[in-house]
Design an enzyme around this catalytic site. Structure first.
Site, PDB file in Angstrom:
ATOM      1  N   HIS A 105     -34.157  12.329  -6.943  1.00  0.00           N
ATOM      2  CA  HIS A 105     -34.892  11.318  -6.164  1.00  0.00           C
ATOM      3  C   HIS A 105     -35.835  10.536  -7.055  1.00  0.00           C
ATOM      4  O   HIS A 105     -35.917   9.318  -7.005  1.00  0.00           O
ATOM      5  CB  HIS A 105     -35.781  11.989  -5.115  1.00  0.00           C
ATOM      6  CG  HIS A 105     -35.053  12.578  -3.983  1.00  0.00           C
ATOM      7  ND1 HIS A 105     -34.525  11.822  -2.983  1.00  0.00           N
ATOM      8  CD2 HIS A 105     -34.758  13.854  -3.685  1.00  0.00           C
ATOM      9  CE1 HIS A 105     -33.953  12.608  -2.101  1.00  0.00           C
ATOM     10  NE2 HIS A 105     -34.076  13.855  -2.514  1.00  0.00           N
ATOM     11  N   ARG A 156     -27.309   3.019  -0.325  1.00  0.00           N
ATOM     12  CA  ARG A 156     -27.095   4.456  -0.135  1.00  0.00           C
ATOM     13  C   ARG A 156     -27.814   4.884   1.142  1.00  0.00           C
ATOM     14  O   ARG A 156     -29.040   5.007   1.146  1.00  0.00           O
ATOM     15  CB  ARG A 156     -27.703   5.228  -1.318  1.00  0.00           C
ATOM     16  CG  ARG A 156     -27.048   4.996  -2.662  1.00  0.00           C
ATOM     17  CD  ARG A 156     -27.745   5.869  -3.703  1.00  0.00           C
ATOM     18  NE  ARG A 156     -27.033   5.952  -4.948  1.00  0.00           N
ATOM     19  CZ  ARG A 156     -27.355   5.246  -6.039  1.00  0.00           C
ATOM     20  NH1 ARG A 156     -28.370   4.406  -6.021  1.00  0.00           N
ATOM     21  NH2 ARG A 156     -26.670   5.402  -7.149  1.00  0.00           N
ATOM     22  N   ARG A 214     -22.817   1.993   2.368  1.00  0.00           N
ATOM     23  CA  ARG A 214     -21.994   3.177   2.120  1.00  0.00           C
ATOM     24  C   ARG A 214     -22.252   4.198   3.214  1.00  0.00           C
ATOM     25  O   ARG A 214     -23.405   4.467   3.558  1.00  0.00           O
ATOM     26  CB  ARG A 214     -22.359   3.775   0.762  1.00  0.00           C
ATOM     27  CG  ARG A 214     -21.603   5.052   0.491  1.00  0.00           C
ATOM     28  CD  ARG A 214     -21.804   5.533  -0.909  1.00  0.00           C
ATOM     29  NE  ARG A 214     -23.077   6.203  -1.084  1.00  0.00           N
ATOM     30  CZ  ARG A 214     -23.494   6.665  -2.261  1.00  0.00           C
ATOM     31  NH1 ARG A 214     -22.760   6.502  -3.335  1.00  0.00           N
ATOM     32  NH2 ARG A 214     -24.646   7.277  -2.366  1.00  0.00           N
ATOM     33  N   GLU A 234     -14.466   7.751  -7.286  1.00  0.00           N
ATOM     34  CA  GLU A 234     -15.397   8.580  -8.048  1.00  0.00           C
ATOM     35  C   GLU A 234     -14.870   9.999  -8.244  1.00  0.00           C
ATOM     36  O   GLU A 234     -15.495  10.814  -8.895  1.00  0.00           O
ATOM     37  CB  GLU A 234     -16.796   8.568  -7.426  1.00  0.00           C
ATOM     38  CG  GLU A 234     -16.852   8.811  -5.942  1.00  0.00           C
ATOM     39  CD  GLU A 234     -18.262   8.648  -5.380  1.00  0.00           C
ATOM     40  OE1 GLU A 234     -19.231   8.556  -6.136  1.00  0.00           O
ATOM     41  OE2 GLU A 234     -18.380   8.639  -4.136  1.00  0.00           O
ATOM     42  N   ASN A 246     -20.971   7.328 -11.849  1.00  0.00           N
ATOM     43  CA  ASN A 246     -21.831   8.515 -12.043  1.00  0.00           C
ATOM     44  C   ASN A 246     -21.050   9.783 -11.702  1.00  0.00           C
ATOM     45  O   ASN A 246     -21.032  10.751 -12.468  1.00  0.00           O
ATOM     46  CB  ASN A 246     -23.066   8.471 -11.125  1.00  0.00           C
ATOM     47  CG  ASN A 246     -23.894   7.229 -11.324  1.00  0.00           C
ATOM     48  OD1 ASN A 246     -23.774   6.563 -12.337  1.00  0.00           O
ATOM     49  ND2 ASN A 246     -24.724   6.902 -10.355  1.00  0.00           N
ATOM     50  N   ASP A 247     -20.430   9.758 -10.516  1.00  0.00           N
ATOM     51  CA  ASP A 247     -19.662  10.936 -10.122  1.00  0.00           C
ATOM     52  C   ASP A 247     -18.344  11.011 -10.881  1.00  0.00           C
ATOM     53  O   ASP A 247     -17.908  12.096 -11.267  1.00  0.00           O
ATOM     54  CB  ASP A 247     -19.410  10.937  -8.615  1.00  0.00           C
ATOM     55  CG  ASP A 247     -20.599  11.505  -7.858  1.00  0.00           C
ATOM     56  OD1 ASP A 247     -21.115  12.551  -8.301  1.00  0.00           O
ATOM     57  OD2 ASP A 247     -21.019  10.917  -6.858  1.00  0.00           O
ATOM     58  N   ARG A 260     -23.847  16.417 -13.372  1.00  0.00           N
ATOM     59  CA  ARG A 260     -24.610  15.272 -13.865  1.00  0.00           C
ATOM     60  C   ARG A 260     -26.112  15.505 -13.898  1.00  0.00           C
ATOM     61  O   ARG A 260     -26.852  14.748 -14.514  1.00  0.00           O
ATOM     62  CB  ARG A 260     -24.266  14.028 -13.036  1.00  0.00           C
ATOM     63  CG  ARG A 260     -24.754  14.045 -11.603  1.00  0.00           C
ATOM     64  CD  ARG A 260     -24.067  12.967 -10.771  1.00  0.00           C
ATOM     65  NE  ARG A 260     -25.002  12.227  -9.956  1.00  0.00           N
ATOM     66  CZ  ARG A 260     -24.662  11.274  -9.089  1.00  0.00           C
ATOM     67  NH1 ARG A 260     -23.398  10.933  -8.936  1.00  0.00           N
ATOM     68  NH2 ARG A 260     -25.552  10.636  -8.393  1.00  0.00           N
ATOM     69  N   CYS A 295     -20.297   0.414  -9.508  1.00  0.00           N
ATOM     70  CA  CYS A 295     -21.652   0.562  -8.962  1.00  0.00           C
ATOM     71  C   CYS A 295     -22.384   1.763  -9.536  1.00  0.00           C
ATOM     72  O   CYS A 295     -23.473   2.087  -9.101  1.00  0.00           O
ATOM     73  CB  CYS A 295     -21.610   0.640  -7.439  1.00  0.00           C
ATOM     74  SG  CYS A 295     -20.782   2.111  -6.832  1.00  0.00           S
TER      75      CYS A 295
HETATM   76  C1  PEP Z   1     -21.789   6.958  -8.319  1.00  0.00           C
HETATM   77  O1  PEP Z   1     -21.407   8.110  -8.117  1.00  0.00           O
HETATM   78  O2  PEP Z   1     -21.542   6.308  -9.347  1.00  0.00           O
HETATM   79  C2  PEP Z   1     -22.603   6.250  -7.313  1.00  0.00           C
HETATM   80  C3  PEP Z   1     -22.915   4.982  -7.444  1.00  0.00           C
HETATM   81  O3  PEP Z   1     -23.062   6.942  -6.251  1.00  0.00           O
HETATM   82  P1  PEP Z   1     -24.247   8.028  -6.307  1.00  0.00           P
HETATM   83  O4  PEP Z   1     -24.979   7.838  -7.594  1.00  0.00           O
HETATM   84  O5  PEP Z   1     -25.077   7.751  -5.102  1.00  0.00           O
HETATM   85  O6  PEP Z   1     -23.490   9.303  -6.213  1.00  0.00           O
HETATM   86 MG    MG Z   2     -21.373   9.000  -6.186  1.00  0.00          MG
END
Ligand code: PEP
Ligand code: MG
Length: 591
Positions: A198, A305, A341, A440, A463-464, A474, A511
């Site tokens: 967060h 989000r 989302r 992802e 990211n995922d 991560r 994203c």
């Molecule tokens: C991601 O996974 O890249 C993403 C944008 O979503 P979050 O960071 O909320 O998992």
């Molecule tokens: Mg994600």
């Protein structure tokens, strides 16, 4: 110097402000003289009054910023602080066990924790977090010395000093993270928490340099210490010498000037040097971020989000409330354009009302759309609210964590049914809300062709995608080196997805954080990506970066990167290209 993970770029020199975990696990302290007990009881009662006043202000502020029911979480904290049983138990511990007020609070908290741990029901067992949050707040008032509002606190207060303030904490609790918004915090250092905690996400969206995973920092720093936070390198220097202070202050000044000058590009179009247009969109978590997106010149919201709306509630927010919030989001988003989302809970983000399973691998488990198939009503409510809000702007709906085509079919069928029901009920909604898939999970990338046949658009959640591709959490500092966007595997996978989208003419966005990082953004542009969604703070610099290269140059860079075999080679190659484009952009990139 301490080394951690840079989770939000920038450099700042400031004074330390410790966020104490006041309810430690040390030995309880007894009163030197039992006659002190009445004074200690009075001190505790005063701390309770101060906490009540503080929470009341907080409820009002959160209600204004995030809506009345988001404030419910703190209303329930008010009930806890005013619970007569809590007061009676602390009084008894002071009077009978002759403990100091702080130790009495600690002993009572431990007893509550043991009691809660035995509760069978997930929802009630999880309430212990709220109790701890409130007790910490009372404890912070107890440990404050008169006239020194900042000493030893669990809550985050305002600060009037001249030097910028750097928060130093073991970790930042969700309620504390929410209060970061309007305080003059210039840097954040935490012992735990990764780049997607967060606090890190909020720091990035507000452009505050932050470093996490700094083991032992709480043992080294006392309140008021001068510190340097380098959120790009992940370095933290405590009590820097004169030379280091001067050097970092200079970098800090340059950084601020540079960022200010970049914001000046707000109204310029996002184009490469030879005129190729790109869309720079913002990732947002709440209404305040939608305003920030507009300030920096994003042309829309590429990812909202919705979890943050749910995380601030004690129960599932109803359709009307969600509708009103999404309506506000789209009305305040640049160009009244927003990709909403659907709920992406599970993994590191949990809410008590969904119940918590004891999963050995929560990121690999019951998260995101997987939750909906067991709780379809939860998704139906959200879909209806999104479709209804679609009348107030250009809204698209995005499904996270899609793994199989079957999942997508079930979700598409749910959207179709929701539309039919709204129509039958005579509730106005937007028929043309597009639906998209987040790529992802590696399985979705591999079967991209099949997914493309059944979706309007794609958003690559790097990211995922990175963490699943390299099988490394991560948020775990121990394996952070594997979660590297500048890697041959991630570029190859993204290239494959982009090519498939280009072949079918499907709109595609990246994203994840790499969309806002200069080195990787350069490669993504060279691979043909034209829609980037990122934390608002990065939009000005990505715009400046794109204006400094031609499309053909970027294509050459991307082509070269795809031939390289190691992250080290990729990083070195891209650093050289970035330096040629702009040495300052290279300096502020944090990837
Ligand atoms: C991601 O996974 O890249 C993403 C944008 O979503 P979050 O960071 O909320 O998992
Ligand atoms: Mg994600």
């Amino acid at each position: 110097m301490h080394k951690g993970i840079g989770v939000s770029p920038g450099v700042v020199v400031g004074v330390a402000y410790r966020v104490e975990s006041v309810l430690g696990s040390g030995e309880p302290q007894t009163l030197e003289d039992p006659a002190q007990a009445p004074a200690e009881v009075a001190r505790f009662d005063r701390a309770v009054e101060e906490t009540t006043a503080e929470l009341e202000t907080f409820v009002q502020r959160i209600a204004l910023e995030l809506g009345t029911s988001a404030a419910d979480i703190f209303k329930s904290h008010l009930q806890i602080v005013n619970d007569p049983e809590l007061t009676a138990r602390v009084h008894a511990a002071i009077e009978k066990q002759r403990l100091t007020a702080l130790s009495a609070l600690q002993v009572v908290m431990n007893a509550y924790a043991a009691q809660f741990a035995r509760i069978d029901h997930d929802y009630f067992r999880e309430r212990v977090t709220d109790v701890r949050d409130v007790m910490t707040r009372i404890g912070s008032h107890l440990s404050r010395k008169p006239g020194s509002p900042e000493d030893g606190n669990g809550a985050i207060d305002s600060h009037d000093g001249e030097e910028p303030v750097i928060l130093v904490a073991h970790e930042i609790l969700p309620s504390q993270a929410m209060s970061l918004g309007d305080l003059p915090i210039a840097g954040i250092v935490t012992e735990i928490g990764g780049s997607t905690s967060h606090a890190a996400i909020l720091a990035r969206s507000r452009g505050i340099p932050a470093v996490s995973g700094v083991e032992g920092i709480m043992d080294d720093v006392v309140a008021g210490d001068l510190m340097v936070v380098d959120g790009r390198e992940g370095h933290v220097i405590v009590r820097p010498d004169r030379e280091a202070t001067a050097a970092y202050r200079k970098v800090q000044r340059e950084f601020f000037h540079y960022k200010d000058s970049l914001i000046a590009n707000r109204d310029q179009p996002a184009v490469s040097c030879d005129g190729t247009q790109v869309e720079l969109l913002a990732n947002i978590n709440n209404l305040a971020d939608a305003h920030a997106a507009d300030t920096v010149g994003a042309t829309g919201v590429g990812l909202f989000r919705t979890e943050y709306l749910f995380l601030t509630h004690h129960d599932v927010p109803g359709e009307e409330e969600q509708y009103e919030y999404y309506r506000q989001i789209v009305l305040n988003s640049p160009g009244k354009t927003a990709v909403i989302r659907t709920l992406d809970l599970g993994g590191d983000k949990t809410v008590p009302y969904l119940g918590r399973r004891n999963e050995p691998n929560p990121f690999m488990g019951w998260r995101s759309v997987r939750i909906f198939f067991e709780n379809p009503k939860l998704l139906v409510t959200q879909i209806r609210a999104i479709l209804r809000a679609g009348r107030h702007g250009k809204i698209s709906m995005l499904f996270p964590m899609i793994t199989t085509v079957e999942e997508l079919r079930r979700l598409n069928a749910m959207v179709k049914e929701a539309k039919a029901n709204l129509k039958r009920e005579g509730v106005p909604f937007a028929e043309d809300v597009k639906t998209g898939v987040m790529v992802e999970v590696p399985a979705a990338a591999v079967c991209i062709d099949a997914l493309l046949r059944e979706t309007d658009f794609i958003s690559i959640g790097s990211n995922d995608l990175i963490q699943y591709l390299v099988a490394a959490d991560r948020d775990n500092p121990k394996v952070a080196h594997l979660c590297e966007p500048l890697s041959p595997s991630i570029f190859r996978v993204i290239h494959m997805v982009l090519e498939a989208c280009q072949r079918t003419g499907t709109p595609v966005t990246v994203c994840g954080e790499m969309a806002g990082q200069a080195r990787s953004a350069l490669v993504l542009f060279g691979m043909g990506l034209r829609r980037f969604s990122m934390s608002p703070a990065f939009i000005p610099q990505v715009k400046a970066l794109l204006a400094s290269v031609t499309t053909a140059q970027a294509e050459r860079f991307a082509h070269h990167v795809l031939q390289l075999s190691t992250s080290e080679e990729i990083r070195a190659y891209l650093s050289d290209r970035l330096r040629e484009a702009s040495s300052m952009l290279e300096a502020i990139d944090y990837a």
